[in-house]
Structure formats: C-alpha cells, structure tokens
Design a protein around this motif. Structure first.
Motif, PDB file in Angstrom:
ATOM      1  N   ILE A 178     100.352  11.279  39.674  1.00 52.28           N
ATOM      2  CA  ILE A 178     100.575  10.586  38.599  1.00 52.28           C
ATOM      3  C   ILE A 178     101.071   9.355  38.966  1.00 52.28           C
ATOM      4  CG2 ILE A 178     101.520  11.124  36.645  1.00 52.28           C
ATOM      5  CD1 ILE A 178      99.522  12.992  36.546  1.00 52.28           C
ATOM      6  N   GLU A 179     101.827   8.574  39.724  1.00 54.90           N
ATOM      7  CA  GLU A 179     102.317   8.002  40.062  1.00 54.90           C
ATOM      8  C   GLU A 179     101.551   6.850  39.803  1.00 54.90           C
ATOM      9  OE1 GLU A 179     105.889   5.785  42.478  1.00 54.90           O
ATOM     10  OE2 GLU A 179     105.429   7.502  43.135  1.00 54.90           O
ATOM     11  N   LEU A 180     100.721   6.878  40.680  1.00 46.10           N
ATOM     12  CA  LEU A 180      99.745   5.717  40.441  1.00 46.10           C
ATOM     13  C   LEU A 180      99.051   5.546  39.609  1.00 46.10           C
ATOM     14  CD1 LEU A 180      98.207   6.763  44.824  1.00 46.10           C
ATOM     15  CD2 LEU A 180      99.493   4.682  43.752  1.00 46.10           C
ATOM     16  N   GLN A 181      98.163   7.122  39.132  1.00 48.85           N
ATOM     17  CA  GLN A 181      97.460   6.765  38.151  1.00 48.85           C
ATOM     18  C   GLN A 181      98.438   6.219  36.459  1.00 48.85           C
ATOM     19  OE1 GLN A 181      94.880  10.566  37.700  1.00 48.85           O
ATOM     20  NE2 GLN A 181      94.698  10.208  39.871  1.00 48.85           N
ATOM     21  N   ALA A 182      98.997   7.052  36.051  1.00 47.59           N
ATOM     22  CA  ALA A 182      99.999   6.808  35.104  1.00 47.59           C
ATOM     23  C   ALA A 182     101.568   7.198  34.966  1.00 47.59           C
ATOM     24  CB  ALA A 182      99.422   8.322  33.945  1.00 47.59           C
ATOM     25  N   PRO A 183     102.309   5.814  36.054  1.00 46.76           N
ATOM     26  CA  PRO A 183     103.556   5.500  36.441  1.00 46.76           C
ATOM     27  C   PRO A 183     104.361   6.418  35.415  1.00 46.76           C
ATOM     28  CG  PRO A 183     102.816   3.622  37.277  1.00 46.76           C
ATOM     29  CD  PRO A 183     101.931   4.842  35.684  1.00 46.76           C
ATOM     30  N   PHE A 184     104.461   6.153  34.082  1.00 49.63           N
ATOM     31  CA  PHE A 184     105.338   6.497  32.813  1.00 49.63           C
ATOM     32  C   PHE A 184     105.544   7.699  33.136  1.00 49.63           C
ATOM     33  CE2 PHE A 184     101.094   5.773  31.443  1.00 49.63           C
ATOM     34  CZ  PHE A 184     100.981   7.030  30.380  1.00 49.63           C
ATOM     35  N   LEU A 185     104.549   8.851  33.168  1.00 44.72           N
ATOM     36  CA  LEU A 185     104.703   9.749  33.446  1.00 44.72           C
ATOM     37  C   LEU A 185     105.483  10.956  34.954  1.00 44.72           C
ATOM     38  CD1 LEU A 185     101.017  10.802  31.827  1.00 44.72           C
ATOM     39  CD2 LEU A 185     103.308  11.209  30.772  1.00 44.72           C
ATOM     40  N   LYS A 186     105.299   9.813  36.161  1.00 52.45           N
ATOM     41  CA  LYS A 186     105.704  10.982  36.855  1.00 52.45           C
ATOM     42  C   LYS A 186     107.069  11.658  36.476  1.00 52.45           C
ATOM     43  CE  LYS A 186     107.965   9.030  41.342  1.00 52.45           C
ATOM     44  NZ  LYS A 186     108.501   8.413  41.772  1.00 52.45           N
ATOM     45  N   ASP A 187     108.171  10.915  36.284  1.00 48.45           N
ATOM     46  CA  ASP A 187     109.726  11.614  35.923  1.00 48.45           C
ATOM     47  C   ASP A 187     109.391  13.232  35.595  1.00 48.45           C
ATOM     48  OD1 ASP A 187     110.242   9.830  37.631  1.00 48.45           O
ATOM     49  OD2 ASP A 187     111.535   8.744  35.137  1.00 48.45           O
ATOM     50  N   GLU A 188     108.297  13.081  34.504  1.00 49.00           N
ATOM     51  CA  GLU A 188     108.326  14.333  33.529  1.00 49.00           C
ATOM     52  C   GLU A 188     107.021  15.142  34.827  1.00 49.00           C
ATOM     53  OE1 GLU A 188     106.559  16.073  29.307  1.00 49.00           O
ATOM     54  OE2 GLU A 188     106.508  13.822  29.931  1.00 49.00           O
ATOM     55  N   THR A 189     106.310  14.457  35.299  1.00 46.57           N
ATOM     56  CA  THR A 189     105.350  15.447  36.463  1.00 46.57           C
ATOM     57  C   THR A 189     106.850  16.705  37.863  1.00 46.57           C
ATOM     58  OG1 THR A 189     104.087  13.910  35.738  1.00 46.57           O
ATOM     59  CG2 THR A 189     103.694  15.241  37.598  1.00 46.57           C
ATOM     60  N   GLN A 190     107.330  15.494  37.453  1.00 44.39           N
ATOM     61  CA  GLN A 190     108.933  15.576  39.194  1.00 44.39           C
ATOM     62  C   GLN A 190     109.296  17.006  38.179  1.00 44.39           C
ATOM     63  OE1 GLN A 190     109.452  13.863  42.172  1.00 44.39           O
ATOM     64  NE2 GLN A 190     109.633  16.410  42.765  1.00 44.39           N
ATOM     65  N   LYS A 191     109.817  16.692  37.000  1.00 43.32           N
ATOM     66  CA  LYS A 191     110.838  18.058  36.736  1.00 43.32           C
ATOM     67  C   LYS A 191     109.619  19.012  36.195  1.00 43.32           C
ATOM     68  CE  LYS A 191     113.375  14.615  33.750  1.00 43.32           C
ATOM     69  NZ  LYS A 191     114.085  14.425  32.613  1.00 43.32           N
ATOM     70  N   ILE A 192     108.198  19.076  35.565  1.00 45.40           N
ATOM     71  CA  ILE A 192     107.458  20.190  35.631  1.00 45.40           C
ATOM     72  C   ILE A 192     107.002  21.225  37.105  1.00 45.40           C
ATOM     73  CG2 ILE A 192     105.552  21.130  35.156  1.00 45.40           C
ATOM     74  CD1 ILE A 192     105.182  18.701  33.278  1.00 45.40           C
ATOM     75  N   VAL A 193     107.046  20.003  38.177  1.00 50.28           N
ATOM     76  CA  VAL A 193     106.296  20.968  39.203  1.00 50.28           C
ATOM     77  C   VAL A 193     107.426  22.016  39.468  1.00 50.28           C
ATOM     78  CG1 VAL A 193     105.047  19.074  39.084  1.00 50.28           C
ATOM     79  CG2 VAL A 193     106.663  18.744  40.148  1.00 50.28           C
ATOM     80  N   LYS A 204     106.641  22.505  26.548  1.00 55.46           N
ATOM     81  CA  LYS A 204     106.650  21.653  26.608  1.00 55.46           C
ATOM     82  C   LYS A 204     106.727  21.201  27.277  1.00 55.46           C
ATOM     83  CE  LYS A 204     109.599  23.297  22.156  1.00 55.46           C
ATOM     84  NZ  LYS A 204     110.418  23.095  21.411  1.00 55.46           N
ATOM     85  N   PHE A 205     105.549  20.072  27.116  1.00 58.89           N
ATOM     86  CA  PHE A 205     105.537  18.888  28.160  1.00 58.89           C
ATOM     87  C   PHE A 205     104.745  17.667  27.666  1.00 58.89           C
ATOM     88  CE2 PHE A 205     102.626  21.912  29.516  1.00 58.89           C
ATOM     89  CZ  PHE A 205     101.253  21.566  29.189  1.00 58.89           C
ATOM     90  N   ASN A 206     104.262  16.320  27.660  1.00 55.74           N
ATOM     91  CA  ASN A 206     103.516  14.992  27.390  1.00 55.74           C
ATOM     92  C   ASN A 206     102.129  15.549  26.943  1.00 55.74           C
ATOM     93  OD1 ASN A 206     101.757  12.984  26.344  1.00 55.74           O
ATOM     94  ND2 ASN A 206     104.008  12.023  27.203  1.00 55.74           N
TER      95      ASN A 206
END
Length: 315
Positions: A178-193, A204-206
């Motif tokens: 996600i960081e490589l493809q859509a950096p702006f979604l990295k933090d939310e992805t981190q919280k989800i995992v 609830k997520f983007n």
C-alpha cells in the motif's frame, strides 16, 4: 529423391513427437479431505524404478493447477511440472480448493482460512506418502503456497522448495504494498492490520481498501497473519532450497534472503531476469506484466534445472 527425404523427415519427426509424448503418464488424481476434494494432475515418468515426487502448491487467489485463473493464463506451474517430469521426476500439481466447490457449496468459500489450505496440503502429502511409490517426497510452494508448504512439510517430507515466497508476515507485506501504490493509505492500512492481527474485525475504512479488507476476507487474513515465514521455515529439519527471481515485482529478493537467514543451512538461488511466474524478462515493467497472460512463453530452464538437481541429490 527430394520427395522421399521429405517424407522420411516428416515420418521421423512424427515418431519422435509420439515418443516424447509417451515418456510420462498423465493421471487425474482426486484426494478427499474434510473440507473438499482436491483435484490435481499426476505426471509419472515411464520408468520402473522409484522416482522422487515434487508436490507443487499454487499461490494466492483462485489459482488452478496450471498457475492460471480467470484473469490470466500463463501456464507457469504446468510448464514447471512438465519440465521436471521430463527429467525423470514425478510431479503432482493441484487446484486451489476454492475452485472445487459446486454451485450449491459456493457459500463455503467464505469459511476458508489459511489453516484450511495447510490442512489440505497435509492431506495431499499423506496421500502420496501412503502409496510408498516414491523414493523421496519434496514440496514446492509458490508465492502464498510457500508458507502453506513450509508449514505442511514439517515432519512429513524429505525436502522443501520455496519459490518466490514472502519472508515476512502478510500484514507487513500488505502495508509495504500500500505504501508503494497509495502512500496516503498507509497509516489506515497499518491500523486495520493491527486490529485484524488481534482477532478484531474492522467495519469502517476507506472504500479504496475494500478489495483488500472486505468483511468476507477478514477472517482469512486474520488466520494468515498468525504465521511468520521466518519462524516457520526455521522449524524445518530437512534440506531447503529458496528460489527468487531478480525481476519479481511481487516478492522481493530481500524476502528470499530473510528466509535463508532464518534457515542458514538452506540453499539460496537467485535467478537473474526471472519474474514471479518463472518467465524471462529482459525489458521493462510492461513486458513483465504482459507475460502474466502469455500461455506460450516458456519458463526459464536454469530455474527448473535447479529444482531437478535439488530433488535428485536428496540423500
């Protein structure tokens, strides 16, 4: 005279082709498990002595025994099986279990977990061990199948081969991708995992992350995240071969190096210019991507040769 020579050559080539086609026997083998029947293809060299058997475990998604799915056809696993069998090594490759459900059973797909794949791989291994027909049994897991295979192989087989397998847990890999493809979604992805790894579902997520974290797939991801490839490969007390291609755009060489470091006695083999599906890539990303849907492009010979040598040299 020219006509006779041409006729002879055609006849000779035809005979040679038939002989090549008959150097192994192809058999459909279905193996029942508690979850579903595993369907696959067994290729057996036409020789009387016992041969090693390589069980090929496919990668992620609804991948079939040939390495294909509804979106792409490259025959990667089919070509690998045929190349090994041509070198007097038996092979068994099988469809992911999700492809074996009937229309009436389709809802069962949502109940699949990573542990299901491990259980099914163990059943396949046990099936062939019980035949007592092979000199050695080796598991070769591709991509996601690498982790499945290394866990299923523990205390069961004579050798293990990781092909383009991740060296980090899937939560780390997802965040990196996600960081490589859509950096702006990295933090939310981190919280989800983080929540999924704790065993908590996330509602609830983007919406842009729906393909990764929809509610149906979250239980599967939870079970997958519980396994660290470095910890699992360290448990194996058998010969190990770790293979990665230098042109793999899905799994980095560093992942192979991490697996090798976790299992110091393993052999690490980096195939120059090979991509994730074993094809030679000399050009750019576009060539790499196009190869995923090229069913005629052969796999690299030094790749299949290395696996053949490993299987035959097992003590």
């Amino acid at each position: 005279m020219t006509y006779k020579i041409t006729t002879f050559l055609i006849f000779f080539i035809s005979v040679l082709t038939v002989a090549q086609e008959k150097n192994y026997t192809e058999l459909e083998v279905s193996i029942p498990t508690n979850s579903v029947t595993i369907n696959g293809t067994l290729l057996t060299p036409n020789t009387s002595e016992k041969k090693p058997l390589v069980i090929i475990i496919p990668g992620s998604g609804p991948t079939d025994r040939d390495g294909n799915n509804a979106m792409m056809k490259n025959n990667s696993l089919k070509f690998l099986a045929e190349a090994l069998t041509a070198k007097s090594i038996a092979t068994y490759r099988y469809d992911k279990s999700a492809l074996s459900y009937t229309k009436e059973e389709i809802e069962k797909i949502d109940t699949l977990t990573f542990d299901t794949f491990i259980y099914e791989a163990k059943r396949v291994i046990d099936y062939f061990k019980n035949t007592e027909m092979y000199s050695k049994i080796i598991v070769a897991g591709h991509s996601q199948g690498s982790l499945v295979g290394m866990i299923a192989s523990q205390n069961k087989v004579d050798g293990f081969i990781s092909i383009e397998g991740a060296g980090r847990s899937i939560d780390e890999v997802l965040v990196e991708q996600i960081e490589l493809q859509a950096p702006f979604l990295k933090d939310e992805t981190q919280k989800i995992v983080i929540e999924l790894k704790k065993g908590n579902t996330v509602d609830k997520f983007n919406p842009m992350l729906i393909s990764l974290f929809n509610k149906q797939i979250q239980p599967f991801l939870m079970s997958w995240m519980q396994y660290n490839p470095q910890e699992e490969i360290a448990k194996l007390a058998i010969p190990i071969l770790i293979i990665n291609g230098s042109k793999d755009i899905q799994v980095k060489i560093v992942d192979a190096e991490l697996l090798h470091k976790a299992a110091p006695k393993s052999e690490l083999f980096i195939v120059e210019n090979m991509n994730h599906i074993f094809k030679e890539i000399k050009g750019d990303l576009n060539e790499n991507m196009q190869s995923y849907n090229d069913s005629k492009l052969p796999i690299m010979l030094n790749f299949s040769d290395k696996i053949s040598t490993f299987a035959k040299d097992l003590k």
